[in-house]
Design a protein around this motif. Structure first.
Motif, short mmCIF file in Angstrom:
data_model
loop_
_atom_site.label_atom_id
_atom_site.label_comp_id
_atom_site.label_asym_id
_atom_site.label_seq_id
_atom_site.Cartn_x
_atom_site.Cartn_y
_atom_site.Cartn_z
N VAL A 318 -29.43 48.24 -49.98
CA VAL A 318 -29.61 49.16 -48.85
C VAL A 318 -28.44 50.13 -48.84
N VAL A 319 -28.66 51.27 -48.22
CA VAL A 319 -27.59 52.24 -48.05
C VAL A 319 -26.84 51.89 -46.77
N LEU A 320 -25.58 51.55 -46.90
CA LEU A 320 -24.76 51.16 -45.75
C LEU A 320 -23.88 52.33 -45.36
N LYS A 321 -24.12 52.85 -44.16
CA LYS A 321 -23.33 53.95 -43.66
C LYS A 321 -22.00 53.43 -43.12
N ALA A 322 -21.10 54.35 -42.83
CA ALA A 322 -19.85 53.96 -42.19
C ALA A 322 -20.13 53.48 -40.77
N GLY A 323 -19.28 52.61 -40.26
CA GLY A 323 -19.44 52.15 -38.89
C GLY A 323 -20.13 50.80 -38.81
N PRO A 324 -20.34 50.32 -37.59
CA PRO A 324 -20.92 48.98 -37.40
C PRO A 324 -22.40 48.95 -37.70
N HIS A 325 -22.88 47.78 -38.16
CA HIS A 325 -24.29 47.54 -38.44
C HIS A 325 -24.72 46.24 -37.77
N LEU A 326 -25.98 46.15 -37.46
CA LEU A 326 -26.57 44.90 -36.96
C LEU A 326 -27.24 44.20 -38.13
N PHE A 327 -26.89 42.95 -38.34
CA PHE A 327 -27.47 42.11 -39.39
C PHE A 327 -28.29 41.01 -38.73
N ALA A 328 -29.58 40.93 -39.08
CA ALA A 328 -30.45 39.89 -38.55
C ALA A 328 -31.35 39.39 -39.67
N ALA A 329 -31.73 38.12 -39.62
CA ALA A 329 -32.55 37.52 -40.67
C ALA A 329 -33.88 38.26 -40.80
N GLY A 330 -34.25 38.53 -42.06
CA GLY A 330 -35.56 39.12 -42.32
C GLY A 330 -35.63 40.62 -42.17
N THR A 331 -34.52 41.28 -41.81
CA THR A 331 -34.53 42.73 -41.65
C THR A 331 -33.34 43.33 -42.39
N ALA A 332 -33.48 44.59 -42.78
CA ALA A 332 -32.37 45.29 -43.41
C ALA A 332 -31.30 45.60 -42.36
N PRO A 333 -30.04 45.67 -42.78
CA PRO A 333 -28.98 46.04 -41.82
C PRO A 333 -29.29 47.38 -41.16
N VAL A 334 -29.02 47.47 -39.85
CA VAL A 334 -29.32 48.68 -39.09
C VAL A 334 -28.02 49.27 -38.56
N PRO A 335 -27.74 50.55 -38.85
CA PRO A 335 -26.53 51.16 -38.30
C PRO A 335 -26.59 51.29 -36.78
N LEU A 336 -25.49 51.03 -36.11
CA LEU A 336 -25.43 51.05 -34.65
C LEU A 336 -24.75 52.30 -34.09
#
Length: 416
Positions: A318-336
């Motif tokens: 996945v493309v991880l942007k700068a800053g915080p992300h939400l990590f949850a089972a079964g989903t890709a990390p989501v930028p916050l």
């Protein structure tokens, strides 16, 4: 009043008529029961949020032993929700396996009419009594710190006011997760919250925002589950809590003993339920390929502690942007970002901490709203109104949620 009164219990059994009779003592004791016929539907219901306890039959779909399948799935997802097995005759081996897979207790179906209420109540009492300390030890950072501040208030008005403040902070956090993990072009524009309301958001504004997002089927699944823990049927309970808060803050209302007990029960219940939707907020993430999977090194904001380095495995890049992300089972990390930001060398002096949006501030009150800066609360200390030097933390970064992003500075009626 027992804890089982008002508890939301999921009952999974493929013989609905039989199990309705078995669990009738719980209904008479005041529990809210939801019945499903197999482990797959039970798993979907738990993932959707809002339950305190699961009563689980062993021999039901899918496969021969759907109860064991359900427990295995719960373990894989790190979902923490107490399960009690309803054990039939000749199921001793499967019951032992269920306990190994995380079931908390078992009750023979032949004894259910005599033991069910007592055993369910005992299990809920145990879990509720641990819920606050468990959240402080391992909950997502912003919630863990908020619960830690609440725990320091002991007895009387201090504890009651601290509980109301924690309830507002929880609603705010979940509403912000809804904004951060959902797309404004699919869910917006917001109708119950106007641009000016977010200059100094009140309990009522956060509650309205939570309710509006929760009613939209295009918001993220993790947000909808978290919101369901807080409002399993509708917004009535939150509206009642808002009235108690306003009565105390503005009217000097002395809460009754029943009011105090109700508010403290909400704090324990929400902490207990939120544990069944595991998620983590991480920052400074870096990904590398490792074998067939992708490993992410991330600063984990968990518990009421400074962030610490941890490693997570993802099935795909996945493309991880700068800053915080939400990590949850079964989903890709989501930028916050921009609703959550990392506060470097945070005000607690511990390197960095998370900041969560708490309003807007302008250097020129006569300027258009679009020129306002976002302000943040330091999750670790509770310090509010922190303004970042970063120019991207401005109203323009969140204005797509609103119909008129340059609306006049009028927050309209407020509840304080």
């Amino acid at each position: 009043m027992t804890i089982v009164a008002g508890a939301r219990i999921l009952v999974a059994d493929d013989q609905p008529d039989v199990v309705r009779t078995l669990t009738d003592p719980l209904r008479r004791a005041g529990a809210f029961l939801t019945f499903v016929r197999d482990g797959e539907e039970a798993l979907q219901r738990v993932a959707g949020g809002g339950y305190d306890l699961v009563l689980l039959d062993m021999k039901m779909p899918p496969h021969d032993w759907g109860g064991l399948w359900f427990l295995e799935q719960m373990q894989e997802r790190n979902a923490v929700l107490p399960c009690i097995v309803l054990s039939g005759e000749g199921q001793q081996r499967q019951t032992v396996e269920a306990i190994r897979l995380g079931a908390r207790d078992w009750i023979s179906k032949s004894d259910a009419d005599k033991e069910l209420v007592t055993r369910c109540n005992s299990q809920l009492e145990t879990d509720f009594s641990r819920s606050v300390s468990s959240m402080i030890a391992g909950g997502p950072g912003p919630l863990a710190h908020a619960y830690s501040r609440y725990q320091s208030t002991v007895g009387g008005d201090l504890q009651y006011v601290g509980a109301l403040r924690l309830i507002e902070e929880t609603i705010r956090l979940i509403a912000l997760i809804g904004l951060a993990t959902s797309a404004p072009e699919q869910c917006g524009p917001l109708r119950r919250v106007r641009p000016g309301d977010l200059a100094r958001p009140s309990f009522g504004h956060w509650a309205a925002l939570l309710g509006e997002l929760a009613s939209h089927d295009k918001t993220s699944e993790v947000f909808r589950a978290l919101a369901q823990h807080l409002r399993p049927e509708n917004d009535k309970q939150i509206q009642d809590l808002n009235k108690l808060r306003n009565n105390h803050a503005h009217g000097g209302h002395d809460p009754s003993m029943a009011d105090r007990e109700r508010v403290l029960r909400v704090v324990d219940t929400w902490a207990h339920r939120l544990a069944s939707t595991p998620f983590m907020i991480g920052s400074d993430a870096q990904m590398r390929f490792k074998g067939e999977d992708f490993e992410v090194s991330v600063l984990e904001h968990r518990g009421a502690l400074p962030p610490r380095l941890t490693r997570l495995t993802l099935p795909q890049p996945v493309v991880l942007k700068a800053g915080p992300h939400l990590f949850a089972a079964g989903t890709a990390p989501v930028p916050l970002d921009p609703w959550f930001r990392v506060l470097e060398r945070g005000s607690n002096g511990a390197g960095c901490t998370l900041g969560s949006f708490d309003g807007t501030k302008s250097s020129n009150p006569k300027a258009p709203l679009g020129e306002d800066h976002l302000t943040f609360t330091d999750s670790a200390t509770g310090e509010r109104g922190i303004r970042l030097a970063d120019s991207s933390a401005s109203w323009a970064s969140v204005s797509s949620w609103f119909r008129t992003p340059t609306d006049v500075r009028d927050s309209g009626p407020t509840d304080g």
